[in-house]
Design a protein around this motif. Sequence first.
Motif, short mmCIF file in Angstrom:
data_model
loop_
_atom_site.label_atom_id
_atom_site.label_comp_id
_atom_site.label_asym_id
_atom_site.label_seq_id
_atom_site.Cartn_x
_atom_site.Cartn_y
_atom_site.Cartn_z
N GLY A 136 -3.25 -1.25 -0.99
CA GLY A 136 -3.26 -0.53 0.28
C GLY A 136 -3.38 -1.46 1.48
O GLY A 136 -2.93 -1.15 2.57
N ARG A 137 -4.00 -2.64 1.25
CA ARG A 137 -4.13 -3.61 2.33
C ARG A 137 -3.01 -4.64 2.33
O ARG A 137 -3.05 -5.61 3.07
N GLY A 138 -2.01 -4.45 1.45
CA GLY A 138 -0.85 -5.35 1.43
C GLY A 138 -1.11 -6.71 0.83
O GLY A 138 -0.43 -7.67 1.18
N LEU A 139 -2.05 -6.81 -0.08
CA LEU A 139 -2.37 -8.10 -0.70
C LEU A 139 -1.56 -8.31 -1.97
O LEU A 139 -1.39 -7.39 -2.76
N HIS A 140 -1.08 -9.52 -2.16
CA HIS A 140 -0.38 -9.90 -3.39
C HIS A 140 -1.09 -11.13 -3.95
O HIS A 140 -0.91 -12.24 -3.45
N LEU A 141 -1.89 -10.92 -4.99
CA LEU A 141 -2.69 -12.01 -5.55
C LEU A 141 -1.85 -12.85 -6.49
O LEU A 141 -0.84 -12.40 -7.04
N ASN A 142 -2.32 -14.08 -6.73
CA ASN A 142 -1.61 -14.90 -7.71
C ASN A 142 -1.73 -14.28 -9.09
O ASN A 142 -2.65 -13.52 -9.39
N GLU A 143 -0.75 -14.58 -9.94
CA GLU A 143 -0.59 -13.86 -11.20
C GLU A 143 -1.77 -14.05 -12.14
O GLU A 143 -2.12 -13.15 -12.90
N ARG A 144 -2.41 -15.22 -12.11
CA ARG A 144 -3.53 -15.46 -13.03
C ARG A 144 -4.68 -14.50 -12.75
O ARG A 144 -5.29 -13.94 -13.66
#
Length: 570
Positions: free
Chosen positions: A139-147
């Motif tokens: 909802g906040r538009g965050l895309h975390l690294n895959e690990r």
Amino acid sequence: MDPTFTLIGALMLVFSIVLSPLSSRVGMPVLLVFLAVGMMMGEDGPGGIQFNNFELAFLIANLSLAVILLDGGMRTRVETFRVGLRPALVLATLGVALTAGGAAIVAWWVFDLHWMMALLIGAIISSTDAAAVFSLLQGRGLHLNERVSATLEIESGSNDPMAIFLTLMLVTLIGQHEQGSILSGLIMLVQQFGIGAAAGVLGGFLVVELANRMRLTPALYPLLVGAAGISVFSATNAVGGSGFLAIYLCGVVIGNRHVRMMPMILQVHDGMAWLAQLCLFLMLGLLVSPSDLIPLAGAGLVLALALILVIRPLTVLITLWPFGFNRRELGFISWVGLRGAVPIVLALFPIIADLPDAQLVFHAAFFIVLVSLIVQGTTMAPLARKLRLEVPAAEDPYRRLPLDAPAAGDHELMLFPLRGKGWDKPRALGQLRLPENSAVAGVFRDRKCLQPTKDLEVTAGDMLAMFATPSVLPDLGKALSGRQAPKHLAERAFFGDFVLNGDALLGDVEQVYGIEFDELPPELSLAECFAKRTKGHPVVGDTVILGPVTLVARATEADRVTKVGLKMDA
């Protein structure tokens, strides 16, 4: 049925949905809004509704969690298992047991309970609810690294069986005083995991076969998948397995196989999952009166803060240190021990079993969930940005429509709105660098459909209709993205000015750029540098610092870095 009851229920749903945008503005989880509305409508609030049917609540809660886990499983990419499976399973088993033990010690001290009841509280609050975590992060538009994202996703779908096992075993020991129940409890644990995993995978393949062999009205495919998933969940529970694990794995299999009308299935199930969360948290809010929470607020706050600040971080450190996580990743995963619906649902077990102090256990679990949602939920997104765990993300299509025709194969019709400063200056369609196996189907402008030609110029405000396969979606999103990313996530700022192949040797890089890497042999490739630093599982965004140079993993395939960004220190 009293029409007033249905009116109140519908108005509660409407009120919760209308208030949901408030969560993103103030940075709190939307689930907290649903809980608050439920408590306001309860007997202590203006609604004055008295709801204490714990058996009905337990049934609704189980079905709601099943729907949520099915949707979460279908959105989990099997590729993420290569980096997240082993650490997530350790965290979901040993980590849950360590969390339960640590929480039990604190609960025994602050609540002055018998040690068995303290262990029961520890078991109930031992599992996390990463579904709540990702509803906030996305909802906040965050895309975390895959690990990090893979570990949290898999943990959320697989940690419930361990918590359920511990809870059921302790409820049996306390209620029946059976000393031999430990052995039967261990057998039950094996059954929960073994039968649940086997039934989930087998059920997933059966659902895929059924959906692909049937010719149905498109609107019926999501219903077929949902009903079949609930069937797998219920059948697994009936034979002694973990229905939660089964329906999650069933969703994983469905989401990673070719299934007819899959985009529509995901779209409908997204709404179903939100409806399940709404009903679940509204109902749980009705079960609790704020006046019941006040007497245990002090002790509950001590236990909640101990869980957040001490027990979860120590558990994460003990279980994940062998898997190559860096300090920033360990710190974030430690903070993302968000408690949600599962602890409250598990707290219904002692009430149904009529155990002593069952109400205290239920209210303690509810209070800890509230504190977790407020403290961790409101700080999670800023912490992810502060720890630099974001990676650049491509533009997602506004709408995806499966073609469902044999000649079209996997192609879908995707709609991309052109927006952002990158599209302020018109560009001809022939100048766009579109990936292979994609084509422009049409251009929509001012409610008119324009015939696509190479010379047709498109600009901000237009809508492009594209034929493409899901495999090229990331490249297509990047090609059509015109929005300016935050400064720290801009392509050059994040990956650097130079792009190299992962097979490039350090010696060649030294000669081309005039750099000396004294600490590593020149015959080592850039991909091998990342493999050494990440214990064989690199992901996009990983960095390797070599003197004045920072190497950034730009693209990966399996467990190998294929593209590397090179940043020179100013």
